[in-house]
Write a protein that holds these residues in place. Structure first.
Motif, mmCIF file in Angstrom:
data_model
loop_
_atom_site.group_PDB
_atom_site.id
_atom_site.type_symbol
_atom_site.label_atom_id
_atom_site.label_comp_id
_atom_site.label_asym_id
_atom_site.label_seq_id
_atom_site.Cartn_x
_atom_site.Cartn_y
_atom_site.Cartn_z
ATOM 1 N N ALA A 133 -72.180 -120.872 -39.968
ATOM 2 C CA ALA A 133 -71.606 -121.472 -38.767
ATOM 3 C C ALA A 133 -70.884 -120.431 -37.931
ATOM 4 O O ALA A 133 -70.253 -119.522 -38.460
ATOM 5 N N GLY A 134 -70.997 -120.596 -36.620
ATOM 6 C CA GLY A 134 -70.239 -119.749 -35.710
ATOM 7 C C GLY A 134 -69.424 -120.598 -34.763
ATOM 8 O O GLY A 134 -69.970 -121.462 -34.071
ATOM 9 N N GLY A 135 -68.112 -120.400 -34.758
ATOM 10 C CA GLY A 135 -67.248 -121.158 -33.863
ATOM 11 C C GLY A 135 -67.333 -122.645 -34.125
ATOM 12 O O GLY A 135 -67.318 -123.108 -35.276
ATOM 13 N N GLY A 163 -67.831 -118.055 -39.153
ATOM 14 C CA GLY A 163 -67.127 -117.089 -38.319
ATOM 15 C C GLY A 163 -66.426 -117.789 -37.182
ATOM 16 O O GLY A 163 -66.890 -118.826 -36.693
ATOM 17 N N ALA A 164 -65.310 -117.220 -36.768
ATOM 18 C CA ALA A 164 -64.552 -117.793 -35.653
ATOM 19 C C ALA A 164 -64.009 -116.657 -34.801
ATOM 20 O O ALA A 164 -63.984 -115.498 -35.225
ATOM 21 N N ARG A 165 -63.584 -117.020 -33.609
ATOM 22 C CA ARG A 165 -63.063 -115.990 -32.703
ATOM 23 C C ARG A 165 -61.755 -115.411 -33.251
ATOM 24 O O ARG A 165 -61.579 -114.211 -33.318
ATOM 25 N N VAL A 190 -63.397 -113.475 -39.004
ATOM 26 C CA VAL A 190 -62.990 -113.701 -37.611
ATOM 27 C C VAL A 190 -63.292 -112.447 -36.802
ATOM 28 O O VAL A 190 -63.345 -111.336 -37.333
ATOM 29 N N ASP A 191 -63.495 -112.655 -35.507
ATOM 30 C CA ASP A 191 -63.729 -111.510 -34.624
ATOM 31 C C ASP A 191 -62.446 -110.736 -34.367
ATOM 32 O O ASP A 191 -62.465 -109.521 -34.231
ATOM 33 N N ARG A 192 -61.357 -111.471 -34.252
ATOM 34 C CA ARG A 192 -60.079 -110.848 -33.919
ATOM 35 C C ARG A 192 -59.017 -111.365 -34.869
ATOM 36 O O ARG A 192 -58.731 -112.568 -34.869
ATOM 37 N N VAL A 204 -70.266 -112.736 -38.447
ATOM 38 C CA VAL A 204 -70.599 -113.648 -39.541
ATOM 39 C C VAL A 204 -71.785 -113.131 -40.353
ATOM 40 O O VAL A 204 -71.887 -113.395 -41.561
#
Lengths: 292, 166
Positions: A133-135, A163-165, A190-192, A204
């Protein structure tokens, strides 16, 4: 309803009477998942629509504002083949979703559906489930997790890679431990990162290799932004999972929900009818066509 | 982790494309190491005289941003390599690295490995073949993260895609 396809996720036709006219559902509860995302529990339908399968979507109406397609994010209550309780997780990004996002408990929302194909989780019986899953893409995949947990012995490993922002954008954080206890292997990135984040940072797809997947016995369920799904599908395919066993949930401009208006056309597919869940042997090439 | 460095190298897929003799040569430059959680391995700007093949644990790459402290840009887990600044001049780290978990790894003497690469082009090419996919993968991942795919429309600035001469 038609029967299930054998080579692709199930295609389920909505009952004609609920395809065109919204039915009233009441907001029973409103849970704020993140700063801009809520999960609405809809109940007390005067005339419930047919039951939803995981992966299918409804057209939700904010009366006086408009209508948007939102996938189911829970198993709901489908007693008697009817959707007596529905869960939808939605993010406030436009006028309609902002209105739905703000809908207080007790207010009425319109529901048309169910529309589109399902994840067809049951067809993965005996195999490992790889859920990526993304976001907010985790929302349509939550019913996959819940379905598998409800019949845990039917499946092999259940691997959830999400994965999430930012850490604050992660969905269902209060449920992840329960899922882990139920036998779901959960990996998050997470990206950040923020100062309180002790987990992983990165894309992800970086979670795929460490997961140690068994490609010969895995079925993948992928949902997120188009680009994320393309790269994830490529990464899964590179590790040996055939495209026919990688399912993605497409999102286009769904309007009518039944393949009449053509707004959601993606090449030969009408996403509202032939999707949103499509196996990658059908979807992969279409997702790379500029302008589709 | 136990066993000789050569045996441990063979157990990791990262250098699987090297021949046995090439892996044996590489093992001569390797040392088994462990890091406690919180141990800083190197700082941005430091001399890149080592690289590591991670076996267990986790490492964070970070960069010091004035006013914001050490910002983590990426985390790395078992099975991958930490560090490629040793491959090219000026042999300086572009990021810092800190162990986030108790970590087991094989540390390599970068200068010695470089000398082997120079002396044995086949060995050097095999090493490059091992490192290039990782570099490519991380570059692609970084590009995707630049797109900020999970952002709401209000959080991203859309490029003007109109005709150049309009």
């Amino acid at each position: 309803m038609t029967g299930q396809r054998t080579a692709s996720p199930a295609l389920i036709e909505p009952a004609a009477e609920t395809a065109a006219v919204p039915r009233f559902y009441r907001v029973a509860s409103r849970r704020e998942d993140t700063a801009d995302t809520v999960t609405l529990e809809l109940t007390e339908p005067a005339q419930p629509v047919p039951a939803f399968a995981p992966g299918q979507f409804a057209m939700l109406t904010a009366f006086g504002v408009g209508e948007v397609p939102i996938s189911v994010s829970g198993l709901g209550d489908s007693g008697g083949g009817r959707a007596r309780r529905l869960e939808h997780t939605l993010r406030a990004v436009g006028a309609v979703t902002r209105a739905l996002h703000a809908a207080p408990p007790g207010s009425l929302i319109g529901v048309r559906g169910p529309f589109g194909t399902s994840w067809d989780v049951a067809s993965a019986s005996g195999r490992d489930l790889v859920i990526v899953a993304g976001g907010i893409g985790l929302a349509p995949l939550r019913p996959v997790v819940l379905t598998a947990l409800a019949d845990r012995s039917r499946y092999g490993r259940i691997v959830l890679l999400t994965g999430a922002r930012t850490p604050g954008d992660l969905l269902y954080t209060d449920e992840l431990d329960r899922w882990r206890r139920g036998g779901v292997e959960v990996a998050i990135t997470v990206d950040r990162a923020d100062s309180g984040w002790s987990g992983q940072v990165g894309l992800v797809t970086a979670l795929i290799e460490p997961a140690g997947l068994a490609p010969d016995n895995s079925v993948a369920f992928v949902c997120g932004p188009d680009v994320m799904m393309r790269f994830t599908a490529d990464a899964l395919a590179a590790r040996g999972i055939p495209a026919s066993r990688i399912r993605v949930s497409l999102e286009r401009n769904m309007r009518c929900g039944v393949g009449w208006c053509g707004h959601c056309q993606l090449g030969p597919l009408l996403v509202c009818r032939d999707g949103p869940v499509v196996s990658c042997d059908r979807a992969a090439a279409l997702m790379r066509v500029r302008g589709l | 982790m136990t066993g000789t460095v050569a045996a441990r190298l063979s157990a990791q897929p990262f250098f699987a494309a090297l021949t046995d003799s090439q892996r044996g040569a590489l093992a001569e430059d390797g040392t088994a190491v462990t890091f406690a959680a919180g141990k800083r391995l190197f700082d941005e700007g430091g001399v890149a005289d080592m690289f590591w093949l991670m076996e267990q644990g986790g490492i964070a790459l970070d960069m010091r941003v004035p006013g914001r402290g050490d910002q983590i840009v990426e985390t790395l887990g078992p099975g991958t390599v930490l560090g490629w600044s040793w491959l090219h001049r000026p042999y300086r780290w572009h990021f810092g690295a800190v162990a986030r978990l108790a970590t087991t790894a094989i540390a390599f003497d970068a200068a010695s490995v470089r000398r082997r690469c120079d002396a044995d082009p086949a060995f050097g090419y095999a090493m490059l073949r091992a490192f290039t996919p990782v570099i490519t993968e991380r570059l692609q991942a970084t590009r995707l993260r630049l797109l900020d795919l999970y952002a709401a429309p209000s959080q991203v600035r859309h490029a003007d895609i109109g005709p150049v001469n309009a």
